[in-house]
Design a protein around this motif. Sequence first.
Motif, PDB file in Angstrom:
ATOM      1  N   ASP A   1      17.979 -43.472 -20.019  1.00 23.99           N
ATOM      2  CA  ASP A   1      18.651 -42.556 -19.547  1.00 23.99           C
ATOM      3  C   ASP A   1      18.765 -41.275 -20.335  1.00 23.99           C
ATOM      4  OD1 ASP A   1      19.359 -43.817 -16.986  1.00 23.99           O
ATOM      5  OD2 ASP A   1      21.059 -44.774 -18.067  1.00 23.99           O
ATOM      6  N   GLU A   2      18.654 -41.448 -21.467  1.00 25.49           N
ATOM      7  CA  GLU A   2      18.816 -40.025 -22.479  1.00 25.49           C
ATOM      8  C   GLU A   2      17.626 -39.598 -22.650  1.00 25.49           C
ATOM      9  OE1 GLU A   2      19.322 -39.279 -27.209  1.00 25.49           O
ATOM     10  OE2 GLU A   2      20.008 -41.206 -26.554  1.00 25.49           O
ATOM     11  N   THR A   3      16.459 -40.186 -22.636  1.00 19.32           N
ATOM     12  CA  THR A   3      15.098 -39.267 -22.747  1.00 19.32           C
ATOM     13  C   THR A   3      14.540 -38.996 -21.471  1.00 19.32           C
ATOM     14  OG1 THR A   3      13.690 -41.443 -22.537  1.00 19.32           O
ATOM     15  CG2 THR A   3      14.757 -40.905 -24.893  1.00 19.32           C
ATOM     16  N   ILE A   4      14.708 -39.627 -20.381  1.00 16.49           N
ATOM     17  CA  ILE A   4      14.163 -39.176 -19.428  1.00 16.49           C
ATOM     18  C   ILE A   4      14.020 -37.675 -18.954  1.00 16.49           C
ATOM     19  CG2 ILE A   4      13.943 -39.494 -16.746  1.00 16.49           C
ATOM     20  CD1 ILE A   4      14.185 -42.319 -17.068  1.00 16.49           C
ATOM     21  N   PRO A   5      15.593 -37.162 -18.870  1.00 17.57           N
ATOM     22  CA  PRO A   5      15.710 -35.597 -18.683  1.00 17.57           C
ATOM     23  C   PRO A   5      14.867 -34.886 -19.445  1.00 17.57           C
ATOM     24  CG  PRO A   5      17.754 -36.872 -18.798  1.00 17.57           C
ATOM     25  CD  PRO A   5      16.864 -37.846 -19.205  1.00 17.57           C
TER      26      PRO A   5
ATOM     27  N   PRO B   1      14.511 -51.720 -15.358  1.00 15.38           N
ATOM     28  CA  PRO B   1      13.497 -51.556 -14.327  1.00 15.38           C
ATOM     29  C   PRO B   1      13.802 -50.099 -13.472  1.00 15.38           C
ATOM     30  CG  PRO B   1      14.204 -53.973 -14.461  1.00 15.38           C
ATOM     31  CD  PRO B   1      14.991 -52.949 -15.443  1.00 15.38           C
ATOM     32  N   ARG B   2      15.173 -49.832 -13.135  1.00 14.98           N
ATOM     33  CA  ARG B   2      15.395 -48.752 -12.406  1.00 14.98           C
ATOM     34  C   ARG B   2      14.664 -47.393 -13.071  1.00 14.98           C
ATOM     35  NH1 ARG B   2      19.676 -45.727 -14.743  1.00 14.98           N
ATOM     36  NH2 ARG B   2      20.989 -46.864 -16.312  1.00 14.98           N
ATOM     37  N   HIS B   3      14.509 -47.464 -14.364  1.00 14.56           N
ATOM     38  CA  HIS B   3      13.906 -46.212 -14.839  1.00 14.56           C
ATOM     39  C   HIS B   3      12.502 -45.968 -14.426  1.00 14.56           C
ATOM     40  CE1 HIS B   3      17.161 -46.894 -18.088  1.00 14.56           C
ATOM     41  NE2 HIS B   3      17.357 -45.841 -17.566  1.00 14.56           N
ATOM     42  N   GLY B   4      11.902 -46.995 -13.971  1.00 20.90           N
ATOM     43  CA  GLY B   4      10.589 -46.751 -13.331  1.00 20.90           C
ATOM     44  C   GLY B   4      10.712 -45.814 -12.084  1.00 20.90           C
ATOM     45  N   GLU B   5      11.432 -46.164 -11.318  1.00 19.86           N
ATOM     46  CA  GLU B   5      11.640 -45.329 -10.182  1.00 19.86           C
ATOM     47  C   GLU B   5      12.250 -43.997 -10.361  1.00 19.86           C
ATOM     48  OE1 GLU B   5      11.602 -44.445  -6.047  1.00 19.86           O
ATOM     49  OE2 GLU B   5      10.561 -46.050  -7.144  1.00 19.86           O
TER      50      GLU B   5
END
Length: 346
Positions: free
Chosen positions: A242-246, A264-268
Amino acid sequence: MTVFNRTEFDNHENVVFCADKETGLKAIIAVHSTKLGPAVGGCRLWDYASDEDAVYDVLRLSKGMTYKNAVARLPFGGGKSVIIGNAKEIKSDALFKAFGRHLERLGGSYYSAEDVNITCDDVAVMNTETNYVLGLEGKSGNPSPFTALGTFLGIKAAYQHKHGHQDLAGVKVSVQGLGAVSYTLCKYLHEAGAELFVTDINEERVSRVVNDFNATAVNIDEIYDLDVDVYAPCALGATINDETIPRIKAGIIAGCANNQLAEPRHGEIIREKGILYAPDYVINAGGIINVYYETAPEGYSAEAATKHVEGIFDTLSEIFKRSEDEQKSTHIIADELAQEIIENGL
């Protein structure tokens, strides 16, 4: 400490807690599945903050090996092991012999090999107490070059899918973590004309890559903010979160680290951002493929292992296409492919 109810447990066949008073050995061996064959997966030595963290890690890694071996179409099940402690303080031949005796007690349901902070020499010491180890010098040897080759080909497959060609000349790649695998990966990328941005907690490793491959060194935390084409996570897992994706600007995430998605939700989430993700256990399977050829009836062949590793390009290309056609994230497609192979056999 909850184990059975954790999602990471996922019906593991066997989880063994190992200890040896004389050497101070504290280890966990996890066997996720033996449906396709004996469980195979490396042993890592890590100074975990808690026993719970060690359990969480070994369960995730073990399940990942089941899927990795299936998608690589190897007659292996999945397992993993961890030795808990500071490598600089606890490493000894006696420790690895004690661990080898614990491997022997499992009777061949699990074969270990090298992983983080474990060398081929350490595995050779285990081998004095058990034959249930792979990746020995004089046989398949160091798997790192094969993991690096598979990761490089995976990056090319991702670039081909996203941009319609494989030419990496001038392509900007950020590499996080500069161990044995990623050093060789950087060599491949440099030779292909890519521009490298690198980081590692070990300054000597950074200096070596900067000097050898004209790379640009960046701070540990800065790696996520770079305006690059490819982000290659090659250190420990869960860096996609959550911190790095943005902060990630790369259009492709493709590296050799295990368990790159924190959840897993980070893949979507990254798919919705338009980022193409090469599922970790598919792209980094080169090492275990090489190790398999140590067990081949006709004897080890580096040529056969290399040819098999080159198939990672085609496997990822298939996953990328299915992901696009079915509008599902690539990690879900990879899981479905693994489950199909486990269910139907090789």
